[in-house]
Every structure is written in structure tokens, then in C-alpha cells.
Motif scaffolding. Structure first.
Motif, PDB file in Angstrom:
ATOM      1  N   ALA A 229       0.846  -1.208   0.000  1.00  0.00           N
ATOM      2  CA  ALA A 229       0.000   0.000   0.000  1.00  0.00           C
ATOM      3  C   ALA A 229       0.881   1.259   0.000  1.00  0.00           C
ATOM      4  O   ALA A 229       0.636   2.207  -0.748  1.00  0.00           O
ATOM      5  CB  ALA A 229      -0.913  -0.010   1.224  1.00  0.00           C
ATOM      6  N   LEU A 230       1.923   1.228   0.811  1.00  0.00           N
ATOM      7  CA  LEU A 230       2.854   2.357   0.878  1.00  0.00           C
ATOM      8  C   LEU A 230       3.549   2.548  -0.472  1.00  0.00           C
ATOM      9  O   LEU A 230       3.692   3.675  -0.979  1.00  0.00           O
ATOM     10  CB  LEU A 230       3.908   2.049   1.958  1.00  0.00           C
ATOM     11  CG  LEU A 230       4.787   3.166   2.454  1.00  0.00           C
ATOM     12  CD1 LEU A 230       3.964   4.202   3.197  1.00  0.00           C
ATOM     13  CD2 LEU A 230       5.852   2.597   3.389  1.00  0.00           C
TER      14      LEU A 230
ATOM     15  N   GLU B 261       2.431   1.719  -3.395  1.00  0.00           N
ATOM     16  CA  GLU B 261       1.477   2.265  -4.387  1.00  0.00           C
ATOM     17  C   GLU B 261       1.365   3.780  -4.212  1.00  0.00           C
ATOM     18  O   GLU B 261       1.373   4.529  -5.177  1.00  0.00           O
ATOM     19  CB  GLU B 261       0.080   1.642  -4.224  1.00  0.00           C
ATOM     20  CG  GLU B 261      -0.011   0.121  -4.437  1.00  0.00           C
ATOM     21  CD  GLU B 261       0.254  -0.320  -5.867  1.00  0.00           C
ATOM     22  OE1 GLU B 261       0.272   0.541  -6.755  1.00  0.00           O
ATOM     23  OE2 GLU B 261       0.465  -1.529  -6.069  1.00  0.00           O
ATOM     24  N   VAL B 262       1.251   4.215  -2.966  1.00  0.00           N
ATOM     25  CA  VAL B 262       1.107   5.655  -2.697  1.00  0.00           C
ATOM     26  C   VAL B 262       2.302   6.436  -3.254  1.00  0.00           C
ATOM     27  O   VAL B 262       2.146   7.507  -3.852  1.00  0.00           O
ATOM     28  CB  VAL B 262       0.954   5.916  -1.176  1.00  0.00           C
ATOM     29  CG1 VAL B 262       1.092   7.394  -0.843  1.00  0.00           C
ATOM     30  CG2 VAL B 262      -0.371   5.381  -0.673  1.00  0.00           C
TER      31      VAL B 262
END
Ligand code: F3S
Length: 394
Positions: free
Chosen positions: A28-29, A31-32
Motif C-alpha cells: 500500500a505504501l 502504491e502511494v
């Protein structure tokens, strides 16, 4: 984001729920921040340790992760905790706080994290190789690792550093990428750089002026490990700086922002970080003292005594503490009325419980944070003046 087969297995839960949770957080990190892949890390340094900072919610979050079977697969150490693990009562910490802090440390221990709680892990065995990718959290250690040791790390949060330790991976973005490590501004230093305090002021001033980016410092000489350590801390306190250069090749210098730091700018920083009135608590050790600093301090306080109503609190890692004890430095500092604490620091412990009201330090980072974390007033000055303000004698 591209994931290797092993990383896919981690994400799918084949390696257990704790690893899956860690990989979910890291993807998730990634992707951000637009990471294209993961990179293997050699070590982690994990923040979010003090009970005062993370509270019950943070404690339960860590216990849940540990109960899921989380285990680190690379060397992992911790940021300072909220108290000295042995002398917590001398700091005014109460029993309830103590119990919760111990629960946090037990959760980390269950996951295989070393209970070495320091912002100077590179002085006590967590010292990455040049070029190694690591996942470190503590802002001063991040600057030191990137700039002095030549390792590569972003400024991680506590959970992302722990996730990196559990998977051995971190998303490849930011300072893990060579091109992102180039200087973004040239800082011409025209101020006098003679003491450790001058280096702290310089770091604070550069962070205050630039705010972010990667400064290239020109005209700085006489920087040793302790000076670079305290400058790294100050750079990250006043700004979001995670790396600096102070030599080497400079590409496209004409396109970079240029600033000048002179004596007047340093003086402005000192004023900004200083309050009216007499300090009653001297703090030395932000970042945690090295062996050399404890040796110098012992020499400086020999034959003196802390004044009635005042205190000298010194902060270091447990590894340096043991060595300083063997060499006799601690008995001199304690003989002069000082206390040397380990595993914690003036910013992450409940300093307001100390009963003192005005801290004086040679560290701009300490003076920047202490008023907001514990409500004490703060003043910064040269180390010898810190000692003069609370000691008497020869
Ligand atoms: Fe270390 Fe605490 Fe200072 S973590 S850098 S002693 S604020």
C-alpha cells in the motif's frame, strides 16, 4: 508494483498472517509513493516505542501483530522507549506507565526485535554497510545513515519499519533510488564552526531555511562523528531533511538553489530556541551520547557539583553506558551529582514528571521538541555553558 514470487507468497498469506499484514502495509505504501518494486533491506530501526507516544492503541496494535506470529528476518533495533528500564522511578515514572511500557517491549521481543532502544544504533552494532538499503525510522539516525554511512533509507514510520523487518523488504522509492539522492541546494557556510553546539545550530538553521530537500554544505570543516550526529538531528528537527552532502561531485551546480548561512542566522536559531529565566535541568545526549562524549563530559564535570534544586541528566544507549561504566566515566559524572539514563530520552519520556521546569541543552533538537512534548521551557547553548548554568565548583 512488481512483486517477486517470494513477495507474492508473502502477500497471499502463504507465510502466515503476520507476514501478510506486513506485506499488505508495504505494498500500500509502495502504491502511494509510486514504487515499481520492493528492495531487500539489511536492517530496521523501529520508532513508536514510547508508551507516552503510542498509548494503549499502539501497544495493542503491536501485541496483536506479535500474537499473529510476526518475526523479524533482519537485524532490528528500537528507538528510545518512554523510560529508563532500570532507573524509571528516578525519572518520576509511575507504576502503571512502567507496566504498559514493558508490555510494548515484550511484544517487540516476541517478534525478535533486539531491545536496544536508541537513536544511535550505528554506535552499538546496528551499523549498515555503505550502499546497503535499510528501513530506519528515527529522523536523526536516518540523516546520519544516508549522509555519513552511505546507507539508503527513507524516513520510515514505526509500522512500516516493523513491516520491513518482518518481510526483509521495503518499497523502492525516495532515497533508495540513486537519482533522488542528488543535492537540491547549495549551502555556503560562512559561520564559525568550532564546537559541537555550532554544528547543532548549523543543522537547525539549514533545516529552518530550506525546509526540505538535500543540502550540499560548502565550507564546513572540523566535522567529527559527534558533530555530524548532532547536526543530523537538528537538520531533521527544523525541517523534513533526510540527507545532506558535504563534499564530493556536484552535478548541475548552476541550477541549484543557493543559500548562505552566516553567524547572524545561527544566532537567530539560538534565540528562537531559548527562553527567559534560569534553567534547572541540564540535558546532554540528544542524540544519545557516544563514548567520547561521556569521556569529555566526565572531564568537564570533575571536581564540580550540581547545584541544589538543579539536575544534570545524561542520555545514552545501554551499550555505550556499559563501556563508559567500565572506563570509570559514569562514576565521575554521578559523583558530580549527574544521572545517566539509558533506553530513553528527554523527548520521549514524561519529562514533566521530573519536577523541573526549564531544560537547557546543547542540542537544538532537544530544545525544539521538549516544550511541546512535556511543557518545560527550553534553552540551547554551548556545552560548557549548559554545565555552568546548573553546576558549581572549580
Ligand atoms: Fe535521540 Fe531523543 Fe534526541 S530520540 S535524537 S535523544 S529526541
Amino acid at each position: 508494483m512488481y512483486l517477486s514470487r517470494e513477495e507474492e507468497r508473502m502477500l497471499s498469506g502463504e507465510e502466515g498472517a503476520a507476514v501478510q499484514k506486513a506485506m499488505q502495509l508495504l505494498t500500500a505504501l509502495g502504491e502511494v509513493f509510486g514504487a515499481e518494486r520492493m528492495v531487500k533491506v539489511e536492517s530496521a530501526q523501529i520508532a513508536g516505542v514510547s508508551y507516552g507516544n503510542i498509548g494503549d492503541a499502539g501497544m495493542e496494535f503491536l501485541e496483536d501483530w506479535a500474537n499473529l506470529g510476526g518475526k523479524v528476518r533482519v537485524k532490528a533495533t528500537l528507538n528510545p522507549a518512554g523510560m529508563d528500564l532500570n532507573k524509571w522511578q528516578e525519572m518520576g515514572v509511575d507504576g502503571e506507565y512502567y507496566k504498559k511500557q514493558i508490555r510494548i517491549l515484550k511484544a517487540f521481543e516476541k517478534m525478535g526485535v533486539e531491545i536496544t532502544c536508541t537513536c544511535t544504533p550505528y554506535l552499538v552494532g546496528n551499523r549498515p554497510r555503505f550502499g546497503a538499503h535499510v528501513a530506519w525510522s528515527e529522523s536523526s539516525a536516518v540523516v546520519f545513515a544516508n549522509s555519513v554511512l552511505g546507507a539508503r533509507t527513507n524516513r520510515e514510520g514505526g509500522p512500516s519499519a516493523l513491516a520491513a523487518a518482518i518481510t526483509g523488504r521495503t518499497p523502492c522509492y525516495g532515497l533508495h533510488i540513486e537519482d533522488n539522492r542528488e543535492p537540491t541546494a547549495i549551502v555556503k557556510v560562512e559561520a564559525r564552526m568550532r564546537s559541537i553546539f555550532d554544528f547543532s545550530l548549523l543543522g537547525y538553521t539549514v533545516g529552518r531555511i530550506l525546509g526540505s530537500g538535500i543540502p550540499y554544505l560548502k565550507g564546513v570543516s572540523g566535522a567529527d562523528l559527534d558533530r555530524l550526529k548532532i547536526m543530523s538531528a537538528a537538520l531533521a528537527a527544523s525541517g523534513g531533511i533526510a540527507m545532506f552532502h558535504s563534499g564530493g561531485r556536484l552535478r548541475a551546480a548552476d541550477k541549484l538553489e543557493k543559500v548562505c548561512v552566516d553567524q547572524r542566522e545561527l544566532e537567530l536559531s539560538r534565540e528562537k530556541l531559548s527562553s527567559e529565566g534560569k534553567p534547572d535541568l541540564a540535558c546532554i545526549g540528544c542524540p544519545h551520547c557516544s563514548l567520547q562524549e561521556l569521556k569529555d563530559l566526565a572531564r568537564a564535570v570533575k571536581g564540580k557539583k550540581v547545584k541544589k534544586g538543579c539536575a544534570l541528566w545524561v542520555w545514552t544507549s545501554n551499550g555505550v553506558y556499559d563501556e563508559a561504566k567500565d572506563r570509570g566515566y559514569l562514576s565521575v559524572i554521578e559523583g558530580a551529582g549527574g544521572k545517566v539514563f539509558t533506553d530513553t530520552c528527554m523527548v520521549v519520556c514524561p519529562l514533566e514528571k521530573s519536577g523541573y521546569t526549564h531544560m537547557v541543552s546543547n542540542s537544538c533538537k532537544a530544545a525544539h521538541y521538549v516544550p511541546s512534548t512535556s511543557g518545560l521551557r527550553a534553552t540551547v547553548t554551548e556545552t560548557y555553558l549548559v554545565l555552568e548554568s546548573i553546576m558549581e565548583g572549580r
